[in-house]
Design a protein around this motif. Structure first.
Motif, PDB file in Angstrom:
ATOM      1  N   UNK A 178       0.823  -1.208   0.000  1.00  7.34           N
ATOM      2  CA  UNK A 178       0.000   0.000   0.000  1.00  7.34           C
ATOM      3  C   UNK A 178       0.862   1.265   0.000  1.00  7.34           C
ATOM      4  N   UNK A 179       1.957   1.237   0.752  1.00  4.75           N
ATOM      5  CA  UNK A 179       2.827   2.413   0.795  1.00  4.75           C
ATOM      6  C   UNK A 179       3.504   2.626  -0.558  1.00  4.75           C
ATOM      7  N   UNK A 180       3.973   1.542  -1.190  1.00  4.00           N
ATOM      8  CA  UNK A 180       4.583   1.687  -2.505  1.00  4.00           C
ATOM      9  C   UNK A 180       3.565   2.161  -3.538  1.00  4.00           C
ATOM     10  N   UNK A 181       2.316   1.735  -3.390  1.00  3.35           N
ATOM     11  CA  UNK A 181       1.284   2.218  -4.298  1.00  3.35           C
ATOM     12  C   UNK A 181       1.074   3.724  -4.123  1.00  3.35           C
ATOM     13  N   UNK A 182       1.040   4.187  -2.874  1.00  8.35           N
ATOM     14  CA  UNK A 182       0.940   5.624  -2.638  1.00  8.35           C
ATOM     15  C   UNK A 182       2.163   6.361  -3.174  1.00  8.35           C
ATOM     16  N   UNK A 183       3.337   5.721  -3.087  1.00  8.33           N
ATOM     17  CA  UNK A 183       4.549   6.321  -3.624  1.00  8.33           C
ATOM     18  C   UNK A 183       4.431   6.526  -5.126  1.00  8.33           C
ATOM     19  N   UNK A 184       3.925   5.525  -5.833  1.00  7.56           N
ATOM     20  CA  UNK A 184       3.771   5.637  -7.287  1.00  7.56           C
ATOM     21  C   UNK A 184       2.763   6.730  -7.628  1.00  7.56           C
ATOM     22  N   UNK A 185       1.632   6.765  -6.915  1.00  2.00           N
ATOM     23  CA  UNK A 185       0.639   7.819  -7.175  1.00  2.00           C
ATOM     24  C   UNK A 185       1.234   9.210  -6.961  1.00  2.00           C
ATOM     25  N   UNK A 186       2.009   9.360  -5.910  1.00  2.00           N
ATOM     26  CA  UNK A 186       2.601  10.664  -5.619  1.00  2.00           C
ATOM     27  C   UNK A 186       3.641  11.039  -6.668  1.00  2.00           C
ATOM     28  N   UNK A 187       4.454  10.067  -7.092  1.00  2.00           N
ATOM     29  CA  UNK A 187       5.465  10.350  -8.115  1.00  2.00           C
ATOM     30  C   UNK A 187       4.815  10.754  -9.434  1.00  2.00           C
ATOM     31  N   UNK A 188       3.742  10.068  -9.824  1.00  2.00           N
ATOM     32  CA  UNK A 188       3.072  10.443 -11.068  1.00  2.00           C
ATOM     33  C   UNK A 188       2.421  11.817 -10.962  1.00  2.00           C
ATOM     34  N   UNK A 189       1.909  12.145  -9.784  1.00  2.00           N
ATOM     35  CA  UNK A 189       1.370  13.501  -9.591  1.00  2.00           C
ATOM     36  C   UNK A 189       2.479  14.545  -9.680  1.00  2.00           C
ATOM     37  N   UNK A 190       3.664  14.215  -9.135  1.00  2.00           N
ATOM     38  CA  UNK A 190       4.799  15.136  -9.225  1.00  2.00           C
ATOM     39  C   UNK A 190       5.243  15.321 -10.675  1.00  2.00           C
ATOM     40  N   UNK A 191       5.290  14.235 -11.438  1.00  2.00           N
ATOM     41  CA  UNK A 191       5.658  14.338 -12.851  1.00  2.00           C
ATOM     42  C   UNK A 191       4.633  15.164 -13.628  1.00  2.00           C
ATOM     43  N   UNK A 192       3.370  15.019 -13.278  1.00  2.00           N
ATOM     44  CA  UNK A 192       2.342  15.821 -13.929  1.00  2.00           C
ATOM     45  C   UNK A 192       2.534  17.310 -13.621  1.00  2.00           C
ATOM     46  N   UNK A 193       2.894  17.625 -12.390  1.00  2.00           N
ATOM     47  CA  UNK A 193       3.181  19.018 -12.039  1.00  2.00           C
ATOM     48  C   UNK A 193       4.403  19.532 -12.803  1.00  2.00           C
ATOM     49  N   UNK A 194       5.425  18.687 -12.946  1.00  2.00           N
ATOM     50  CA  UNK A 194       6.596  19.094 -13.727  1.00  2.00           C
ATOM     51  C   UNK A 194       6.226  19.349 -15.181  1.00  2.00           C
ATOM     52  N   UNK A 195       5.340  18.529 -15.721  1.00  2.00           N
ATOM     53  CA  UNK A 195       4.907  18.741 -17.108  1.00  2.00           C
ATOM     54  C   UNK A 195       4.150  20.053 -17.246  1.00  2.00           C
ATOM     55  N   UNK A 196       3.276  20.348 -16.285  1.00  2.00           N
ATOM     56  CA  UNK A 196       2.528  21.597 -16.352  1.00  2.00           C
ATOM     57  C   UNK A 196       3.413  22.826 -16.169  1.00  2.00           C
ATOM     58  N   UNK A 197       4.471  22.701 -15.353  1.00  2.00           N
ATOM     59  CA  UNK A 197       5.343  23.850 -15.097  1.00  2.00           C
ATOM     60  C   UNK A 197       6.354  24.078 -16.219  1.00  2.00           C
ATOM     61  N   UNK A 198       6.930  22.995 -16.756  1.00  2.00           N
ATOM     62  CA  UNK A 198       8.037  23.146 -17.703  1.00  2.00           C
ATOM     63  C   UNK A 198       7.750  22.544 -19.073  1.00  2.00           C
ATOM     64  N   UNK A 199       6.599  21.907 -19.250  1.00  3.21           N
ATOM     65  CA  UNK A 199       6.268  21.341 -20.540  1.00  3.21           C
ATOM     66  C   UNK A 199       6.867  19.959 -20.738  1.00  3.21           C
ATOM     67  N   UNK A 200       6.673  19.406 -21.948  1.00  2.00           N
ATOM     68  CA  UNK A 200       7.160  18.072 -22.297  1.00  2.00           C
ATOM     69  C   UNK A 200       7.803  18.113 -23.666  1.00  2.00           C
ATOM     70  N   UNK A 201       8.986  17.536 -23.782  1.00  2.00           N
ATOM     71  CA  UNK A 201       9.672  17.448 -25.082  1.00  2.00           C
ATOM     72  C   UNK A 201       9.095  16.256 -25.848  1.00  2.00           C
ATOM     73  N   UNK A 202       7.920  16.445 -26.418  1.00  2.00           N
ATOM     74  CA  UNK A 202       7.191  15.351 -27.060  1.00  2.00           C
ATOM     75  C   UNK A 202       7.690  15.147 -28.485  1.00  2.00           C
TER      76      UNK A 202
END
Length: 928
Positions: free
Chosen positions: A875-899
């Motif tokens: 359960x803790x690792x699952x919360x870790x993954x959810x938090x990391x993906x939320x952090x990556x989403x914030x990074x994408x919104x702040x700095x964009x994505x080299x798509x």
């Protein structure tokens, strides 16, 4: 009626407010009483200014004594240096360039060192200010006049001691003699822990309303701030005068345990009622005995918090000569410890029974998985057991405090002078400006060579030197080997050895060590925020005070004397903060306070003129409003500068009347001078060596992400060792890294406050920045949970057989943290595809469940607490993954994505290649 009035005042007005108003009244009396005010000369009204700026009444007597001693020392130092400068200025001819240059140089030097001390040693913040304050007044007036050297020194001695003694006298009469600031903070934090645990328990074993869930999230955020603030309060209390029986060092373990409890509430009980609500009705109910045991353990923990809170409040708050008995509080703590031990054992037994029954039901249903509800409750109970373990330590600390209270006499606790004590900001400074204090920016600049580059440079030189030595010995045989007839004492080879060429001398090993040391010194000096602040402080004072040191007949000198330009310089020194955002906040608040004080001063003069009784009454009445602004509001600068603006207008015309200048014009001039100083400080901190909070925030966020990655590697490295999963040395390093990250997150929160105050043409994404800090705090709490849980998981079944899957998951997490660190450091777009931590976790969980199923079939007694911790880890690792993906989403919104892939990608099998974006990859522009 008098008793009723006193009762009303004591109920609705604090002791500090009483003492402040009394000190203002007494200082005004000293200024308007003619025989007494003559001792202060024409600047006697500065008593009220120093009373407000430097010796203002604090929250308790111990703090007031410290402020009095330190600031009188600073004032005496400023008076001594200024008197020496004025005496040296009288040696040359009066009015000569040398005579005018001596006080100017002294003033710039004093301003430089005052700025450095203000930035480097927060406890001496006000001492540096008063030294600069007095030096500005003394060194910009009566330059080169020998008859004014000693009288000016006597005037400012009188002004300083009157302000200090009056404030200290008011504090002795009214304030508490001992500080309970730290104890009140500990009690408030325990109360919030109590509320948080109650709401988490309610959400785990029942439904929780959205409003109470919002309250729970707010309590979590408040607990983070309170936990960090407790460490600051402890550092302050450890270096304060205090009267009591128990030293604050006995509270230090309690503060650390409170932080552990907060983290356990965060990683184990952060989202009750939201994880398994959708499947709650489809899963079999958990046994009522397990729920009863968990609720009973939760209630015992809550009652333990109440017992500890009552004991420490009674032990530290009572400072009377007669010893207060703590028998009732101590008995309550002992009873709570016994009940906690019983509830702890009972909850463990019931948890084992529930897990075994759940596994038997799964085998009867052809191996179906454990329900999500049970996994969430296992995580809750795991966190509850850890909280019970830490609560037992809290109860032990409380018993030690009670025993020490009963055995110790009443004594005075005084601080020990040290550099650490000087580096801790007192409460007087922390509460003056909300969010103004930002620590040292210790991030290395991008141009600095890394440690590895330096080592490679040394290694390359050693390799080159070795090759040169080999070739030299090949063509020039050794002197000892050559024949005695061919020996020449003054050969070219001997001269080279005695006098090596400059390149070889420059690259000698000893010279290399000297060069590295000098490089560090130069780099620290170039990038030291303390040195920069000192330069800004000295440069601003030099520019603003330049007209004062021109010839007396010049228009600039006459203008400076007529408008009293000292207020412009003092306002500059008082507003110039160590970062740009804090300067803007202090600047516009003090500018508003200047306008408010000038308007009130004009009204007061129209009403009272030179009536001493009316002046004292009006000044005291205005201090009531200023006291409310300073104590009750979050804008203390508004009240401080308004109080400072009042005396130079009203009392200056009373002490030293000038019929050629109207009071209205004087009020405008005073307000204009203070406003010019504020504008100069804002300009200096915005254009010269600016420390913008946004730049600091991005740099420190990148560094914090790097330390988080280092911490995660340290936590997982022990899992791949066969002998021990976590050595004591690794645990000590992990605790140090956790403390470092925790302090960095607190710094980021402070930077957000000052960033919000900065004036910027481009809007800043403050909401995203706040969410980034929350995600980083969540990741730190989850890593702490993983560290505690992995100490109890079955390594033979959940670690050793699945090393490959665990390595894949660790790599995915570290790559996500590294990518986030890079985008915050370089401000570059996020890569479009990253290895999917969620997919790696699903593979790892499937393999672990298969290994556990096989172990249970081989040994039915395997299902116990170790299996519970294994479920909690998932359960803790699952919360870790959810938090990391939320952090990556914030990074994408702040700095964009080299798509590079903008169209839909067809479904591809994972066997086609490791570089193909499929299920094993996480897309930062959405799942493909």
């Amino acid at each position: 009626m008098c008793n009723a009035f006193l009762s009303f005042c004591s109920t609705h007005i604090s002791r500090r407010a009483f003492a402040r108003i009394l000190s203002t009244f007494l200082c005004a009396l000293f200024v308007v009483i003619r025989p007494v005010s003559y001792r202060g000369g024409p600047s006697a009204f500065l008593v009220l200014s120093l009373k407000e700026l430097v010796f203002s009444v604090q929250e308790d007597l111990a703090q007031q004594i410290e402020v009095t001693v330190l600031n009188i020392t600073g004032a005496l130092l400023g008076i001594s240096v200024s008197t020496l400068a004025k005496f040296l200025a009288t040696i040359p001819q009066e009015g000569s360039p040398i005579s005018r240059s001596i006080p100017a140089v002294f003033l710039v030097v004093v301003s430089f060192f005052a700025g450095w001390v203000k930035s480097r040693l927060p406890r001496l913040h006000l001492s540096a200010r008063i030294s600069c304050f007095i030096s500005i007044w003394m060194l910009t007036a009566n330059i080169g006049t020998s008859s004014s050297v000693l009288p000016d020194a006597g005037d400012y001695l009188w002004i300083t001691f009157i302000a200090a003694i009056v404030c200290l006298f008011s504090s002795v009469l009214i304030l508490h003699w001992s500080s309970t600031h730290l104890v009140e903070g500990v009690a408030a934090t325990l109360m919030d822990l109590h509320r948080c645990l109650s709401l988490c328990t309610e959400g785990t074993f029942g439904s929780i309303s959205p409003s109470r869930l919002a309250d729970l999230k707010g309590i979590h955020v408040n607990l983070v701030h309170q936990s960090v603030t407790l460490n600051e309060k402890y550092s302050q209390a450890a270096f304060e005068f205090r009267i009591g029986r128990v030293g604050v060092k006995y509270l230090k373990p309690l503060i650390g345990i409170i932080e552990h409890l907060r983290r356990e509430l965060s990683w184990g009980m952060s989202s009750p009622g939201t994880t398994w609500d959708a499947t709650h009705k489809a899963t079999p109910p958990v046994t009522s005995t397990f729920e009863t045991s968990a609720l009973e353990l939760s209630k015992v923990i809550l009652s333990s918090f109440e017992a500890v809170e009552a004991l420490i409040t009674a032990a530290f708050s009572h400072t009377g000569l007669r010893r207060r008995s703590l028998r009732a509080e101590r008995d309550a703590v002992v009873a709570a410890a016994i009940q906690l031990n019983l509830a702890w054992c009972f909850a463990q037994d019931e948890l084992r029974k529930v897990i075994r029954s759940a596994n038997e039901d799964n085998r009867s249903r052809m191996g179906s998985r454990i329900s999500q509800e049970l996994r969430h409750r296992c995580l809750f109970t795991t966190s509850l057991l850890q909280m019970a373990y830490d609560t037992s330590h809290i109860l032990q600390v409380a018993q030690k405090i009670a025993a020490h209270h009963e055995a110790s006499p009443l004594r005075v606790w005084h601080p020990r002078l040290s550099l650490h004590w000087l580096g801790i900001a007192p409460r007087a400074f922390l509460t003056e400006e909300y969010g103004a204090q930002i620590g040292q920016d210790d991030i290395e600049p991008d141009t600095t060579l890394s440690a590895d580059e330096v080592q490679q440079g040394i290694a390359s030189f050693d390799e080159h030197a070795e090759k040169v030595e080999i070739s030299r010995t090949s063509y020039f045989p050794d002197v000892k080997v050559a024949s005695p007839y061919s020996y020449k004492p003054f050969s070219l080879f001997s001269v080279r050895r005695l006098f090596p060429p400059p390149p070889r001398l420059w690259n000698h090993p000893r010279m290399l060590r000297v060069r590295l040391v000098m490089s560090k010194i130069v780099r620290d000096a170039q990038h030291s925020s303390h040195l920069r602040h000192a330069l800004k402080n000295a440069a601003g004072v030099a520019v603003l005070s330049f007209p004062a040191f021109l010839p007396v007949t010049s228009s600039g000198s006459r203008w400076f004397a007529s408008v009293h330009g000292q207020w412009m310089i003092i306002s500059y020194v008082w507003v110039l903060e160590t970062n740009t955002g804090a300067t803007w906040r202090v600047g516009y608040l003090r500018l508003s306070g200047t306008v408010l004080g000038a308007i009130y001063a004009g009204i007061t003069w129209v009403i009272c003129h030179r009536n001493p009784y009316g002046i004292v009454v009006m000044v005291t009445l205005f201090d009531v409003l200023a006291t409310w602004l300073i104590i009750r509001s979050n804008m203390p600068s508004l009240g401080v500068v308004a109080s400072v603006t009042l005396p130079p207008v009203i009392l200056a015309q009373y002490v030293n009347p000038d019929p050629t200048v109207s009071t209205l014009r004087l009020a405008v001039l005073r307000g204009l001078m203070i406003g010019l100083g504020i504008i100069a400080a804002l300009t200096m901190n915005s254009l010269v060596f600016p420390r913008h909070s946004r730049v600091l925030f991005l740099n420190h966020t990148s560094r914090t992400l790097g330390v988080l990655g280092h911490l995660y590697l340290l936590l997982t490295r022990g899992m791949f060792h066969e002998l021990s999963n976590f050595t004591p040395y690794d645990k000590q390093r992990a605790l140090k890294l956790e403390l470092q990250i925790r302090n960095a997150l607190h710094r980021l929160a402070s930077l957000l406050v000052t960033m919000n105050d900065e004036l910027s043409l481009v809007p800043k994404p403050m909401r995203h920045y706040r969410q980034v800090v929350q995600k980083l705090q969540k990741i730190l709490d989850l890593m702490t949970g993983l560290r505690k849980i992995r100490e109890n998981i079955p390594r033979k079944e959940t670690v050793t057989p699945v090393l490959k899957e665990r390595r894949e998951f660790v790599s995915c997490v570290c790559l996500s943290l590294f990518a986030s660190e890079h985008v915050f450091r370089a401000r570059q777009p996020l890569p479009q595809f990253l290895p999917s931590s969620r997919q790696a976790l699903e593979i790892l969980v499937a393999q672990v469940e298969e290994r556990i199923r096989i172990a249970i079939e081989d040994d039915k007694s395997f299902a116990g607490l170790s299996l519970v911790y294994s479920l909690a880890e998932r359960e803790v690792m699952k919360d870790m993954v959810d938090t990391l993906e939320s952090l990556l989403e914030l990074c994408r919104q702040l700095f964009g994505t080299s798509a590079w892939l903008t169209h839909a990608w067809p479904r591809i099998s994972n066997d086609e290649g490791p570089g193909t974006p499929g299920d094993t990859w996480y897309s930062t522009v959405g799942r493909i």
